[in-house]
Enzyme design. Structure first.
Site, PDB file in Angstrom:
ATOM      1  N   ALA A  54      45.296 -32.542   8.073  1.00  0.00           N
ATOM      2  CA  ALA A  54      44.976 -31.127   8.275  1.00  0.00           C
ATOM      3  C   ALA A  54      43.559 -30.874   7.783  1.00  0.00           C
ATOM      4  O   ALA A  54      43.006 -31.653   7.008  1.00  0.00           O
ATOM      5  CB  ALA A  54      45.972 -30.232   7.533  1.00  0.00           C
ATOM      6  N   LYS A  55      42.981 -29.781   8.221  1.00  0.00           N
ATOM      7  CA  LYS A  55      41.646 -29.399   7.787  1.00  0.00           C
ATOM      8  C   LYS A  55      41.479 -27.899   8.033  1.00  0.00           C
ATOM      9  O   LYS A  55      42.075 -27.341   8.962  1.00  0.00           O
ATOM     10  CB  LYS A  55      40.576 -30.160   8.591  1.00  0.00           C
ATOM     11  CG  LYS A  55      39.264 -30.328   7.853  1.00  0.00           C
ATOM     12  CD  LYS A  55      39.333 -31.458   6.840  1.00  0.00           C
ATOM     13  CE  LYS A  55      37.989 -31.729   6.212  1.00  0.00           C
ATOM     14  NZ  LYS A  55      38.048 -32.837   5.236  1.00  0.00           N
TER      15      LYS A  55
END
Length: 380
Positions: free
Chosen positions: A76-77
């Protein structure tokens, strides 16, 4: 919407959440790429140029990074389209995490990336009134301050040593050029110096220092503590244009600044025998092919700079604990993981006749696919 849909493939992203706030002008995005091996975990960045596509690319890197070190979180980011130097920085950050309160920390735990610091991680925790909302907080709050400790850069240097050994080269006395002297670059230079390497070039936005006989790393580190990126200017001597450090005579090159800094043309000018990617996505496929054809060994980003995620694994466990993570155990685990994974990927590339990036991606995808199949997520 069509642009977001175009980002999706069999691996993800599973969730793209765009948020905004009219009062502060906040605009941002969270991309959760793949959670087959665990909940979404990755850094949060702040930059005026943030785009959904950029954050999605980085989220995919995180999927591969977690799988590559065989730790059980998903990629994720998050990204905030704002100037980190703005006086409204804190208000924008608080608005962003409030807007994502349904995602943090249930589906995503924030970490640190470009433009954000340990104090920002503390603000995320404060805004959501939850110690579990972010990791990378300051030591006084019981956190694991990655940047202060230099965990990622330490791991990059360990990977460089492993790559040198694999190539039959001794790191002691080897000439190293480091692009970027920020959180990752300065820590990598410090550890490389400790391991006996000769750092011949470092760079920041102010330019590149180059001394074929070796730079005084201790002095540079002290200047950085006082002057930040201007340390290269304060050091004295003639500065080369930023980017020149990529092609100076060296045995090992560590690009530890921004993404997409080495294209095919720049790859043709690299004089180093080994490239250790300290930054995320510093090379594209065309550059990787050029480097492979020239016989340059490349340690891919999500292998070389995964020390931060190893530390994050410890920090995730300690989010609600009264006890700080044991930094000695963290550094030992980073060293072991970086050295083992580097050797494994380089050997796989040699055996398969592929680029090291292709070998590393194949290893990560194999692990993610196995998890997806077991959970009934893989379309046969």
């Amino acid at each position: 919407m069509s642009d977001v849909l175009a980002l999706m493939d069999e691996w993800g992203p599973e969730r793209v959440v765009c948020v905004s706030d009219t009062r502060t002008g906040m605009r941002g995005v969270l991309v959760i790429d793949n959670t087959a091996r665990g909940m979404g975990k990755g850094g949060m960045r702040m930059s005026p140029s943030v785009t959904v596509a950029e954050v999605a690319r980085l989220a995919r890197v995180m999927t591969y990074k977690w799988a590559g070190v065989d730790l059980f979180f998903g990629g994720a980011k998050a990204g905030i389209a704002a100037d980190p130097a703005s006086p409204d920085r804190e208000a924008v950050l608080r608005a962003f995490v409030r807007a994502l309160s349904q995602e943090i920390p249930r589906r995503y735990v924030a970490g640190l990336d470009m433009g954000l610091s340990e104090r920002d991680a503390a603000i995320v925790q404060d805004e959501l009134d939850d110690r579990g909302a972010a990791v990378g907080t300051p030591h006084v709050l019981g956190g694991m301050p990655y940047d202060e400790l230099g965990v990622t850069g330490f791991g990059v240097a360990e990977a460089a040593d492993a790559a040198a050994r694999h190539a039959g080269m001794s790191l002691r006395g080897a000439r190293v050029a480091v692009q970027g002297f920020g959180a990752v670059g300065h820590a990598a230079a410090r550890r490389l110096h400790e391991l006996g390497a000769t750092v011949v070039a470092v760079s920041t936005v102010h330019g590149a220092l180059h001394d074929p006989d070796g730079l005084d790393v201790g002095r540079l580190l002290a200047l950085r503590a006082e002057a930040g990126d201007a340390a290269v200017r304060e050091y004295g001597g003639r500065l080369l244009q930023a980017g020149a450090e990529l092609s100076v005579p060296a045995d090992i090159l560590v690009p530890a600044a921004l993404q997409d800094v080495i294209d095919a043309d720049a790859a043709a000018d690299v004089q180093a025998a080994i490239v250790v990617e300290g930054a995320n996505l510093p090379t594209g496929r065309a550059a990787q092919r050029v480097l492979a054809e020239r016989g340059v060994t490349v340690v891919p980003d999500f292998v070389a700079n995964a020390g931060g995620v190893v530390a994050a694994g410890f920090a995730m466990d300690a989010r609600h604990s009264a006890f700080r993570p044991d930094t000695g155990a963290v550094f030992a685990a980073v060293s072991a993981k970086m050295r083992d994974n580097t050797a494994r990927v380089l050997e796989a590339a040699r055996a398969q006749g592929t680029t090291t990036h292709e070998a590393a991606v194949a290893l990560a995808q194999e692990r993610v696919r196995a998890a997806m199949e077991l959970k009934g997520r893989w379309r046969r």
